[in-house]
Design a protein around this motif. Structure first.
Motif, PDB file in Angstrom:
ATOM      1  N   PHE A 245       0.791  -1.296  -0.027  1.00  0.00           N
ATOM      2  CA  PHE A 245       0.033  -0.165  -0.002  1.00  0.00           C
ATOM      3  C   PHE A 245       0.901   1.342  -0.109  1.00  0.00           C
ATOM      4  CE2 PHE A 245      -3.882  -2.209   1.412  1.00  0.00           C
ATOM      5  CZ  PHE A 245      -4.819  -1.940   0.530  1.00  0.00           C
ATOM      6  N   ALA A 246       2.036   1.361   0.730  1.00  0.00           N
ATOM      7  CA  ALA A 246       2.852   2.640   0.799  1.00  0.00           C
ATOM      8  C   ALA A 246       3.474   2.742  -0.788  1.00  0.00           C
ATOM      9  CB  ALA A 246       4.045   2.165   1.708  1.00  0.00           C
ATOM     10  N   THR A 247       3.576   1.699  -1.462  1.00  0.00           N
ATOM     11  CA  THR A 247       4.161   1.628  -2.719  1.00  0.00           C
ATOM     12  C   THR A 247       3.211   2.057  -3.722  1.00  0.00           C
ATOM     13  OG1 THR A 247       4.021  -0.274  -3.417  1.00  0.00           O
ATOM     14  CG2 THR A 247       5.940  -0.197  -2.155  1.00  0.00           C
ATOM     15  N   VAL A 248       1.952   2.156  -3.630  1.00  0.00           N
ATOM     16  CA  VAL A 248       0.806   2.187  -4.520  1.00  0.00           C
ATOM     17  C   VAL A 248       0.732   3.831  -4.937  1.00  0.00           C
ATOM     18  CG1 VAL A 248      -1.624   2.544  -5.226  1.00  0.00           C
ATOM     19  CG2 VAL A 248      -0.743   0.430  -3.843  1.00  0.00           C
ATOM     20  N   PHE A 249       1.135   4.541  -4.069  1.00  0.00           N
ATOM     21  CA  PHE A 249       1.181   5.888  -4.244  1.00  0.00           C
ATOM     22  C   PHE A 249       2.204   6.293  -5.421  1.00  0.00           C
ATOM     23  CE2 PHE A 249      -0.685   5.757  -0.069  1.00  0.00           C
ATOM     24  CZ  PHE A 249      -1.740   6.598  -0.116  1.00  0.00           C
TER      25      PHE A 249
END
Length: 317
Positions: A245-249
């Motif tokens: 989720f942190a990398t989705v941005f």
């Protein structure tokens, strides 16, 4: 009257009222305005106002993704209606991709034009025998819908909106949900293939790239290509999912082997587990039973979004 403002004063826990008050003070044109009072009211207002329209008319939505979902659903396949938005929600995923108005001057400039709009797709999803639901941004089953349900029950979103950090409510709910969500098995079928996924976290169906307050979950999605993109996250640990989720941005999640992206104009999704949450455009739909066949498809040229100067984004002026 060729412009109607549909205002959700409750959007963003009161941000809608503040945005409308400021906009109203700037407007120098004649206009009609209607205020939403309950869930689904935006659809009713838009449908009634658009009925029988013979000339181009503009609906300006002052609200968030939920209000946009309702209004667009009320005017699908009515070519005379063009949609504009002044963002006033907390997540504002629509505004991250589509052109929007930022002030009254832009709206008035646009109204002096020929009200040119570009046709966009809309997603359609049917959960078993339930009625069809439309989605402008995305729809989903599993963890993202579970998070949506938790946000709707929590007071955290209210307090974060108060200090201008409403988009963090999704991230906070994700962290909490990691420890309580039960993963599920699912089958995804197209005309040409059938794929089985075990220990799935969610299946997201996207009409444009963003969800969850700025997460670019589906980078390939375009709302005018006649296709829906499906993202399946499965077989991944709770801790690793948090990292994902942190990398989705930053669009780095596409490199993970536990994430599959499919693209087609229609899908069938069959749940092999029971009582899985579902949503459309962040509006919680309910729990879906085991064995339910979910039909997802795209409707092309379904609604019109504002453009200006031969198709260039109006807010680039």
């Amino acid at each position: 009257m060729n412009v109607l403002f549909i205002v959700n004063e409750a959007a963003g826990n009161g941000k809608g009222k503040k945005v409308w008050h400021r906009l109203q003070q700037q407007l120098t044109i004649n206009y009609a305005v209607a205020f939403t009072e309950y869930e689904g009211h935006g659809l009713e207002i838009a449908r009634q106002w658009a009925r029988g329209a013979q000339t181009k008319k503009l609906i300006v939505i002052v609200g968030g993704d939920g209000t946009i979902h309702e209004v667009v659903s009320g005017v699908v396949h009515i070519d005379s209606i063009v949609i504009g938005v002044v963002r006033a929600g907390s997540g504002n995923d629509f505004a991250r991709y589509f052109p929007i108005f930022r002030n009254a001057k832009q709206i008035e400039t646009y109204l002096r034009s020929e009200l040119v709009g570009i046709s966009m797709d809309i997603g359609m999803i049917q959960f078993g025998t339930m009625q069809n639901e439309l989605f402008v941004n995305n729809a989903g089953i599993g963890f993202d819908a579970y998070v949506t349900k938790q946000i709707n029950k929590s007071r955290l979103k209210y307090y974060l909106n108060k200090i201008g950090l409403g988009k963090l409510s999704y991230a906070a709910a994700v962290v909490r949900g990691l420890f309580s969500f039960e993963r599920f098995n699912v089958t995804v079928r197209t005309k040409n293939e059938e794929r089985h996924f075990k220990q799935a976290w969610f299946v997201a169906m996207s009409n444009h790239p963003y969800f969850g307050g700025g997460m670019k979950i589906s980078p390939r999605s375009k709302p005018d290509d006649g296709k829906i993109e499906v993202t399946i996250v499965y077989g991944i640990s709770r801790l690793k999912l948090l990292f994902v989720f942190a990398t989705v941005f930053f669009e780095k999640h596409t490199k993970f082997k536990e994430i599959t992206f499919l693209q087609n104009n229609q899908f069938e999704i069959i749940l092999d587990s029971d009582k899985i949450d579902s949503h459309t455009d962040g509006n919680y739909i309910g729990e879906i039973e085991q064995g339910t066949i979910i039909h997802c498809a795209v409707q092309q040229d379904a609604w019109n979004i504002i453009t200006f100067d031969n198709g260039r984004n109006v807010i680039s002026q």
